[in-house]
Write an enzyme that holds these catalytic residues in place. Structure first.
Site, PDB file in Angstrom:
ATOM      1  N   LYS A 208       0.830  -1.207   0.000  1.00 49.96           N
ATOM      2  CA  LYS A 208       0.000   0.000   0.000  1.00 49.96           C
ATOM      3  C   LYS A 208       0.864   1.255   0.000  1.00 49.96           C
ATOM      4  CE  LYS A 208      -3.604  -2.614   2.292  1.00 49.96           C
ATOM      5  NZ  LYS A 208      -4.144  -3.104   3.575  1.00 49.96           N
TER       6      LYS A 208
ATOM      7  N   GLN B 126      -5.098  -2.202   9.484  1.00 48.37           N
ATOM      8  CA  GLN B 126      -4.802  -3.507   8.890  1.00 48.37           C
ATOM      9  C   GLN B 126      -5.358  -4.626   9.765  1.00 48.37           C
ATOM     10  OE1 GLN B 126      -3.322  -4.063   5.852  1.00 48.37           O
ATOM     11  NE2 GLN B 126      -3.852  -6.201   6.194  1.00 48.37           N
TER      12      GLN B 126
ATOM     13  N   ASP C 232     -11.520   1.851   3.689  1.00 48.15           N
ATOM     14  CA  ASP C 232     -11.766   0.411   3.585  1.00 48.15           C
ATOM     15  C   ASP C 232     -13.246   0.110   3.351  1.00 48.15           C
ATOM     16  OD1 ASP C 232      -9.774  -1.464   3.432  1.00 48.15           O
ATOM     17  OD2 ASP C 232      -9.429  -1.589   5.586  1.00 48.15           O
TER      18      ASP C 232
END
Length: 296
Positions: A52, A96, A119
């Site tokens: 990322k 994460q 997300d």
């Protein structure tokens, strides 16, 4: 048979985003910013986070990684999220997953401001997906939808089977497939561990979506001739990474299939970059529309 190349498609999308972002940065006067929180030292999570960061660097985005120990308390993690919510240089926040034992993932996801939820897991954004309202979409399901659009593989009016019901992939993808949209409009069946005859359901699918998490568990005798298979599973075995589909066994039977690796995986990070730029636009009062990327 069409081999659906997610790696190449993701590279094309990143190039498009870089060009678009460059013009916006000149107008706004700052770059889009993404903050990633990595708790603990899970090797797979560390790999994803590095990927990322590289994608942000490629696009000229600001990338900040907060790597904190597994022993971090909920209070410390919540404070970090609060600080990032208040940081005007950060447009997107990503935690994460999975978090180490003892930390409440849903509580932390709920803490992220919905306008920075790149997300797409905040209840407000999941609710918008359910209602068909504009908003952030979870990255992996969005990547699947964009892949199909870019390859001209429309599930419109077709029978789609979603094998897997996670909040991250299965449920949101099923809703996207059933959406009242020209690139969706599928008749969707969701299967899971309690489905009595998975083979029967899979054999009825024109489009088969796999997010089970068991290596090569869907074999050639479980798919019908000419089906389209989107394999979202990523499983590590002794020989490397494989999907949920027995790729070699079914590649001559299906009309299109994603490989693992190189299929859906790269699209997840590409969609994270799309969501980050979308958040940047929203926070700066710029026209923002995910439909232009093929996301319903």
């Amino acid at each position: 048979m069409i081999l659906i190349d997610g790696k190449a498609t993701a590279a094309t999308i990143r190039a498009e985003l870089k060009e678009e972002a460059s013009a916006l940065i000149d107008k706004v006067g700052r770059v889009p910013g993404l903050a990633v929180i990595l708790v603990g030292d899970d090797p797979a999570s560390a790999v994803y986070v590095r990927s990322k960061g590289k994608a942000c660097d490629e696009l000229g985005f600001k990338s900040v990684t907060h790597k904190i120990p597994a022993r971090t308390s909920m209070q410390e993690l919540e404070k970090l999220v609060d600080n990032l919510n208040a940081d005007d240089t950060i447009d997107g926040i990503l935690v994460q997953l999975p978090l180490p034992a003892g930390l409440d993932s849903q509580k932390i996801l709920d803490r992220i401001h919905p306008d920075k939820d790149v997300d797409g897991f905040h209840p407000q954004n999941m609710g918008k997906l359910t209602l068909g309202l504009p908003g952030f979409r979870p990255c992996t399901p969005a990547g699947v939808m964009v892949l199909m659009k870019r390859y001209g593989l429309s599930p419109n009016g077709k029978k789609a089977v979603m094998a897997g019901r996670s909040n991250i992939v299965g449920k949101p993808l099923a809703m996207m497939l059933a959406a009242n949209d020209p690139n969706a409009n599928a008749t969707v069946t969701m299967c899971h561990s309690k489905t009595p005859d998975l083979k029967k359901e899979c054999l009825e699918a024109d489009f088969l979506f796999l997010a089970i998490g068991k290596p090569k568990c869907i074999t050639a005798d479980m798919v019908k001739e000419g089906a389209v298979v989107l394999d979202i599973g990523i499983n590590r075995i002794d020989s490397g990474l494989v999907g949920d589909a027995d790729f070699e066994g079914m590649k001559h039977k299906v009309s299109a299939i994603t490989p693992v690796p190189g299929g859906v995986g790269p699209m997840t990070i590409a969609m994270l970059m799309v969501n980050t730029l979308y958040a940047y636009k929203l926070r700066n009062g710029l026209p923002a529309d995910l439909a232009k990327y093929g996301i319903a």
